[in-house]
Design an enzyme around this catalytic site. Sequence first.
Site, mmCIF file in Angstrom:
data_model
loop_
_atom_site.group_PDB
_atom_site.id
_atom_site.type_symbol
_atom_site.label_atom_id
_atom_site.label_comp_id
_atom_site.label_asym_id
_atom_site.label_seq_id
_atom_site.Cartn_x
_atom_site.Cartn_y
_atom_site.Cartn_z
ATOM 1 N N HIS A 27 0.858 -1.182 0.000
ATOM 2 C CA HIS A 27 0.000 0.000 0.000
ATOM 3 C C HIS A 27 0.897 1.235 0.000
ATOM 4 O O HIS A 27 1.917 1.254 0.677
ATOM 5 C CB HIS A 27 -0.906 0.004 1.240
ATOM 6 C CG HIS A 27 -2.022 1.006 1.160
ATOM 7 N ND1 HIS A 27 -1.819 2.354 1.330
ATOM 8 C CD2 HIS A 27 -3.343 0.839 0.896
ATOM 9 C CE1 HIS A 27 -2.984 2.982 1.183
ATOM 10 N NE2 HIS A 27 -3.919 2.083 0.921
ATOM 11 N N ASP B 136 -7.311 -5.673 1.481
ATOM 12 C CA ASP B 136 -7.932 -6.426 0.388
ATOM 13 C C ASP B 136 -7.626 -7.918 0.439
ATOM 14 O O ASP B 136 -8.307 -8.726 -0.177
ATOM 15 C CB ASP B 136 -7.485 -5.864 -0.961
ATOM 16 C CG ASP B 136 -7.938 -4.426 -1.136
ATOM 17 O OD1 ASP B 136 -9.123 -4.165 -0.881
ATOM 18 O OD2 ASP B 136 -7.116 -3.579 -1.511
#
Lengths: 380, 380
Positions: free
Chosen positions: B258, B314
Amino acid sequence: MTEHKTVLKGLEGVYVTESGVSLIDTENGALYYAGYDLRELVEHSSFEEVMFLLIHKRLPLRQEFSEFRELIRRSMELEPIHIEAIHRYARIVDVLTLLVILISLKGTGRQGGDPRDVNSAVDIVAKMGSFLSTIVRIKEGGDYVPPRSDFSYAENLLNMMNGGNYEDEHVEILDDLLIIHADHGISASTFAALVAASTLSDMYSSVAAAILALKGPLHGGASEASYEQALNIGDPAKVPAWLEATLSQKKKVMGFGHRVYKIYDPRAVVLKEIIAKYLDRMDGKVRLVYEITKALEDYGQKYLAPRGIFPNLDLWTPILYRMIGLPSDTFTALFAVSRSAGWTAHILEYWRDNRLIRPLHLYVGEYPRKYIPMELRGDS
Amino acid sequence: MTEHKTVLKGLEGVYVTESGVSLIDTENGALYYAGYDLRELVEHSSFEEVMFLLIHKRLPLRQEFSEFRELIRRSMELEPIHIEAIHRYARIVDVLTLLVILISLKGTGRQGGDPRDVNSAVDIVAKMGSFLSTIVRIKEGGDYVPPRSDFSYAENLLNMMNGGNYEDEHVEILDDLLIIHADHGISASTFAALVAASTLSDMYSSVAAAILALKGPLHGGASEASYEQALNIGDPAKVPAWLEATLSQKKKVMGFGHRVYKIYDPRAVVLKEIIAKYLDRMDGKVRLVYEITKALEDYGQKYLAPRGIFPNLDLWTPILYRMIGLPSDTFTALFAVSRSAGWTAHILEYWRDNRLIRPLHLYVGEYPRKYIPMELRGDS
């Protein structure tokens, strides 16, 4: 990283990407598309050629341009799903919203990221024009007019909008207007397109995001507001008093000022030249708007030029929009049609070296705070 | 201005606004909403309270929260134009595109700029949930189920989606998921919303722009891709070989990495805790996906943690999405429903001190170039 803790609100003066699509020369008041002066392109080129130029950064050769125009014309044909949606929504939603819906419908199930996807770019610009013309046509009770293969993009727009009811000079004026609005660097709408495209959202969706940013009165909505302003003033003789009252109340004068220009907007210069060519054929309301605009420019500059605020293109566009018969609620939509050439060119260019646009914010507020159950918070 | 000539591509590390909506503590791996730790909110609060918190930056008192919830419930009711559009498009366009169309329909004729417009913010989040549930319901052959005034937002979503066919623990899980995704600073979608809102485009249109950015696989699309990845691996025993092959081909492993975290995503930590609570009730395909995900985390961290790449949310969300019966093509749409709370809070906050977001680009290319007529350019 301390040097970045400054908040760059509005990103004024911040370079967010490299681009060869257009160059705004703010010192000399000139706009270039892939190195070609806007003024020269308006005089010698066509919107189709400018589309090619923005994408490929060079002028087309004869054979490839012939194929490119053929691709545009084929892409201008609308599918039943679009015609049906226009019938359904044209009378109940505003034109820009309907353009968002129509373009979004085409984005379904797609993915972005391919810098060579010229076909989608052409399809978007072609469809945007057909959408706008068909919306106007169907709103006025007509039926979808298919594009003609012997017509230019501009002529097809007028024909699809008015079913043959237009003049040759309207085609020229519209072609000029389309060229003038085709690109202007990283405007807010172009940036919205890039933010969406940077997540590898598809090109149709990215263009829809751009239209949604163009909707705002600080961006695309300015030409409609400028037209309303002229109609509200109503008489060129009233301009000096209106202007003094407006400025003393510190209200905004539409059609003046631009983030990147501290001089006369070069697009407005070109627009004035086009208007001068057709001045003797302007009458009625268009003539009145012209006279009011002229007075606004003369008096407005006297007050505003010393503060570095000059007329921008929105001061002049309404005259030409109305001259070619465009309803005033479609001014921004025509801007969107034209600018879709720039949006798609920027998206393709950005995907050559894609980087997710994901900035930071400076947190202001206390933390950590302790959660207090509702019953201990007191009443009302 | 020379110091700005650096191109800040992707705006990595660039602060674009001040905000009190959320704080991402990347050093300690924590996420705060208006100063309250996400973990505490998931444990004690509800999505409705988090909505209030993000907008007002404080927890509600009893009476005002009761009115706030009532406003949410009323706003969840759909109008005929929306139900009709869902019937028309649910089977032919993807869920996010349909959300864009439905939200855009509500933006018609509106203008933005009012930082006190809480009603529109609530209306958007309420409608987004009803839209998603009704899309799923109508796609599966059912009819619109109106919201119930005695149900929470999460329970209404499940009831409107499944017509009573859900369990109590699904309500809890969905409420947690909604809270976890409600905000995350200036993500690409939030930034797209701010770019549109900064032109004073209306709130509905700005949220539509956000959804269009969320569509991209580098942003919201990641949870669906992560689920597909688990199904493709198909067996926890195959994870080590799959991972080595994928990494040696320099392909991306979904659910890892990320932009803002160089440590374990704090949202993923919370998700794992929720999953642990329901583990004994997971079976079939959901259990299989869990086992594969667990193996991915264990082996993935071994290879990727030394490079600063850690599991993100996710990796874990698909398990809970599937556990509450959400079709895999609606994962990103549920993300959008939840994040609309953050988007609208950021928009309202930005309008308190609005500034048009209009950056620059660094021109690369030659200029001026002399226009050469087609006949002098040579052939083909």
